[in-house]
Motif scaffolding. Structure first.
Motif, short mmCIF file in Angstrom:
data_model
loop_
_atom_site.label_atom_id
_atom_site.label_comp_id
_atom_site.label_asym_id
_atom_site.label_seq_id
_atom_site.Cartn_x
_atom_site.Cartn_y
_atom_site.Cartn_z
N ARG A 158 0.83 -1.20 0.00
CA ARG A 158 0.00 0.00 0.00
C ARG A 158 0.87 1.26 0.00
O ARG A 158 0.55 2.24 -0.68
N LEU A 159 1.96 1.23 0.74
CA LEU A 159 2.87 2.36 0.73
C LEU A 159 3.41 2.61 -0.67
O LEU A 159 3.49 3.76 -1.12
N GLN A 160 3.74 1.53 -1.37
CA GLN A 160 4.26 1.66 -2.72
C GLN A 160 3.20 2.26 -3.64
O GLN A 160 3.49 3.11 -4.48
N THR A 161 1.95 1.81 -3.48
CA THR A 161 0.85 2.34 -4.29
C THR A 161 0.66 3.82 -4.02
O THR A 161 0.47 4.62 -4.95
N HIS A 174 14.05 10.59 -3.35
CA HIS A 174 14.09 10.27 -4.78
C HIS A 174 13.16 9.10 -4.99
O HIS A 174 12.48 8.64 -4.07
N ASN A 175 13.10 8.59 -6.20
CA ASN A 175 12.12 7.55 -6.53
C ASN A 175 12.25 6.29 -5.68
O ASN A 175 11.26 5.63 -5.37
N GLY A 176 13.47 5.96 -5.28
CA GLY A 176 13.66 4.72 -4.50
C GLY A 176 13.80 4.95 -3.02
O GLY A 176 14.35 4.09 -2.32
N PHE A 177 13.30 6.07 -2.51
CA PHE A 177 13.56 6.41 -1.10
C PHE A 177 12.98 5.40 -0.12
O PHE A 177 13.49 5.24 0.99
N LEU A 178 11.91 4.68 -0.50
CA LEU A 178 11.31 3.72 0.43
C LEU A 178 12.26 2.57 0.76
O LEU A 178 12.11 1.92 1.79
#
Length: 211
Positions: A158-161, A174-178
């Motif tokens: 869900r976080l990714q969504t 940035h785009n991959g910060f998670l």
């Protein structure tokens, strides 16, 4: 009316990094744990300092060099006192000095256990955006997606969504910060205006200290 619920998470790692060192007693590389004790050797006005580690299997000691041949006049009184008495707060900073450890060991285990202390920074009843400020003075081995999922009680998918929809952002980021570690000063912005469980997430975000 402000629509932002601001909280601060202070992340305190519990177990210091454990370098793998060749243990002459065990005959192989083993993880070593800090004893919390500093060893000093004075030669005139010069000082050597080591942090003592112990093999986690047999207890053999390893002296990790903190500095060598340092002139006493170059040390401020607080540091000298901390060295002489192995002050826990000062030693703890050395234990979490990953750059220093990487110069001594190729492998370092970093247990991910940490205590998260949560503080509500703003009071608002009609909030729709959650802002989380990360505070950590020491290196912590926690990926942002795992930390957020655990502490907000929502799934990583869900976080990714939310991130893909633009409803989850980080500053700096940035785009991959998670997939990055939680770092001091990072701010997480979650737009939950369309979330039916917004209040449950807000409650989880502001719950007091938990491990």
């Amino acid at each position: 009316m402000c629509n932002i619920l601001r909280v601060r998470w202070t992340i305190s790692p519990q177990t210091a990094p454990q370098p793998w060192i060749a243990c002459s007693t065990c005959g192989s590389f083993k993880p070593f744990r800090s004893s919390g004790k500093v060893r000093l050797n004075a030669n005139g006005r010069k000082l050597d300092a080591w942090l003592i580690y112990k093999c986690m299997d047999c207890g053999k000691t390893w002296n990790r060099t903190l500095f060598e041949r340092r002139n006493l006049r170059d040390l401020d009184p607080d540091t000298l006192e901390a060295l002489q008495h192995s002050h826990p707060e000062w030693v703890r900073v050395q234990e979490f000095d990953l750059d220093g450890l990487k110069r001594k060991a190729k492998r370092i285990d970093e247990p991910p256990d940490a205590i998260i202390s949560k503080e509500r920074m703003s009071e608002t009843s009609g909030w729709t955006v959650l802002e989380i400020e990360m505070v950590t003075e020491l290196s912590v081995n926690l990926r942002l997606d795992r930390l957020l999922a655990a502490e907000l009680a929502i799934s990583r998918s869900r976080l990714q969504t939310l991130h893909e929809r633009g409803s989850l952002r980080a500053y700096p980021g940035h785009n991959g910060f998670l997939r990055n570690r939680a770092k001091d000063g990072t701010r997480i912005i979650l737009d939950l205006s369309d979330a039916s469980d917004r209040h449950a997430i807000g409650s989880a975000a502001t719950n007091p200290e938990r491990s």
